[in-house]
Design a protein around this motif. Structure first.
Motif, PDB file in Angstrom:
ATOM      1  N   UNK A  73      20.969 -10.131   8.414  1.00  0.00           N
ATOM      2  CA  UNK A  73      20.155  -9.921   9.610  1.00  0.00           C
ATOM      3  C   UNK A  73      20.795  -8.957  10.599  1.00  0.00           C
ATOM      4  N   UNK A  74      22.070  -8.637  10.381  1.00  0.00           N
ATOM      5  CA  UNK A  74      22.768  -7.739  11.303  1.00  0.00           C
ATOM      6  C   UNK A  74      23.571  -6.734  10.505  1.00  0.00           C
ATOM      7  N   UNK A  75      24.161  -5.772  11.207  1.00  0.00           N
ATOM      8  CA  UNK A  75      24.969  -4.768  10.532  1.00  0.00           C
ATOM      9  C   UNK A  75      26.225  -5.412   9.968  1.00  0.00           C
ATOM     10  N   UNK A  76      26.713  -4.828   8.889  1.00  0.00           N
ATOM     11  CA  UNK A  76      27.927  -5.339   8.275  1.00  0.00           C
ATOM     12  C   UNK A  76      29.104  -5.153   9.222  1.00  0.00           C
ATOM     13  N   UNK A  77      29.989  -6.129   9.271  1.00  0.00           N
ATOM     14  CA  UNK A  77      31.220  -5.919  10.024  1.00  0.00           C
ATOM     15  C   UNK A  77      32.392  -6.406   9.193  1.00  0.00           C
ATOM     16  N   UNK A  78      33.477  -5.681   9.321  1.00  0.00           N
ATOM     17  CA  UNK A  78      34.674  -5.966   8.536  1.00  0.00           C
ATOM     18  C   UNK A  78      35.778  -6.475   9.455  1.00  0.00           C
TER      19      UNK A  78
END
Length: 303
Positions: free
Chosen positions: A248-253
């Motif tokens: 539902x949201x942008x990928x974050x690392x």
């Protein structure tokens, strides 16, 4: 007065005799006490840790490092906000003599970056356990929580499934060998690859069994950069690399580097969340930045 002179020497002789008897007896007692003293000396208190204080965390990261790890911090127009961004925010702790930390957050048009530095000075309240040994226990707990295999266990874990069956048992080993299972299943492999890129290629090559084996599959963490222990940082260290899978949201690392130096455990946590949902943060770049900061912090402790 003369009577006193007659009795005093006799009393003195008696006192000397008594003292001599006591001294002779105490000589035997000293022999037995010496043995017990030697036994007590063999159970000496454990050595205290090397570090008695902690550095100020918000001042432990120089501005050039913040420029590299927090893109956009230099472009903050308001001087007050820019200064506050460089200064960071101290974390709330109940005993700053034992634990301190600092957080930074910078939002830019391309991404939002977070950085955390945490110092924990471990003290053992058990006289038989050193501060270093207790700090090692804290480090090992963090290692297990991060699901990072220890060097001695990693090799055996990878090799253990192979003796269980013949080459035809690859399907049952799918969770252990994701690349082989994805290639063998064609369409399913394409869907997994698409999910790793936030659905950007969900419709490209769908149902085409030829492409998955020919095109590189985007992975959560590139091969060779997986979570692992490090042998060139402090007394012991590990790196964890985790890419979120929320659709539902942008990928974050999030890249985390934890190392122990004597009785202090240091944690560096670096997070990037791109503004565009289809983008995936670069694993190598983030790991390089986090490791470089960790190395700088070890120099600060050793210096």
């Amino acid at each position: 007065m003369q009577r006193r002179k007659v009795y005093v020497p006799g009393a003195a002789v008696l006192l000397v005799a008594l003292l001599a008897g006591c001294t002779g007896g105490s000589g035997h007692d000293d022999g037995s006490d010496g043995k017990s003293g030697d036994a007590g000396a063999s159970t000496t208190a454990a050595e205290p840790g090397r570090y008695r204080t902690l550095p100020e965390p918000c001042g432990a990261v120089d501005s050039s490092t913040l420029d590299a790890m927090l893109p956009g911090i230099e472009e903050i127009e308001d001087a007050g906000r820019r200064e506050k961004a460089y200064g960071g925010s101290p974390t709330v702790t109940y005993d700053t003599d034992r634990r301190v930390g600092c957080r930074w957050k910078v939002e830019s048009p391309d991404a939002t970056h977070h950085l955390l530095v945490d110092f924990e000075r471990v003290v053992s309240y058990d006289g038989a356990v050193s501060d270093d040994a207790r700090a090692q226990e804290v480090y090992r707990t963090k290692l297990r929580e991060a699901d990072v295999p220890e060097p001695s266990a990693s090799g055996s874990e990878e090799e253990s499934p192979s003796p269980s069956g013949s080459e035809g048992s690859d399907e049952s080993e799918g969770p252990t060998k994701p690349k082989e299972s994805e290639k063998s299943k064609g369409t399913e492999g394409t869907q997994v690859a698409a999910e790793a890129q936030g659905g950007a290629v969900a419709e490209v090559g769908k149902g085409d069994g030829a492409e998955p084996g020919d095109t590189p599959e985007p992975e959560a963490t590139p091969e060779g950069l997986e979570s692992r222990t490090l042998d060139d940082l402090g007394d012991e260290a590990f790196l964890a690399d985790v890419l979120s899978t929320a659709s539902s949201a942008s990928r974050h690392r999030t890249v985390t580097v934890v190392f122990r130096t004597s009785n202090v455990v240091v944690t560096v946590e670096y997070d990037e969340q791109p503004a565009r949902r289809t983008e995936v943060p670069d694993s190598k770049e983030m790991q390089d930045n986090a490791r470089e900061l960790a190395e700088n912090l070890t120099d600060r402790f050793n210096g």
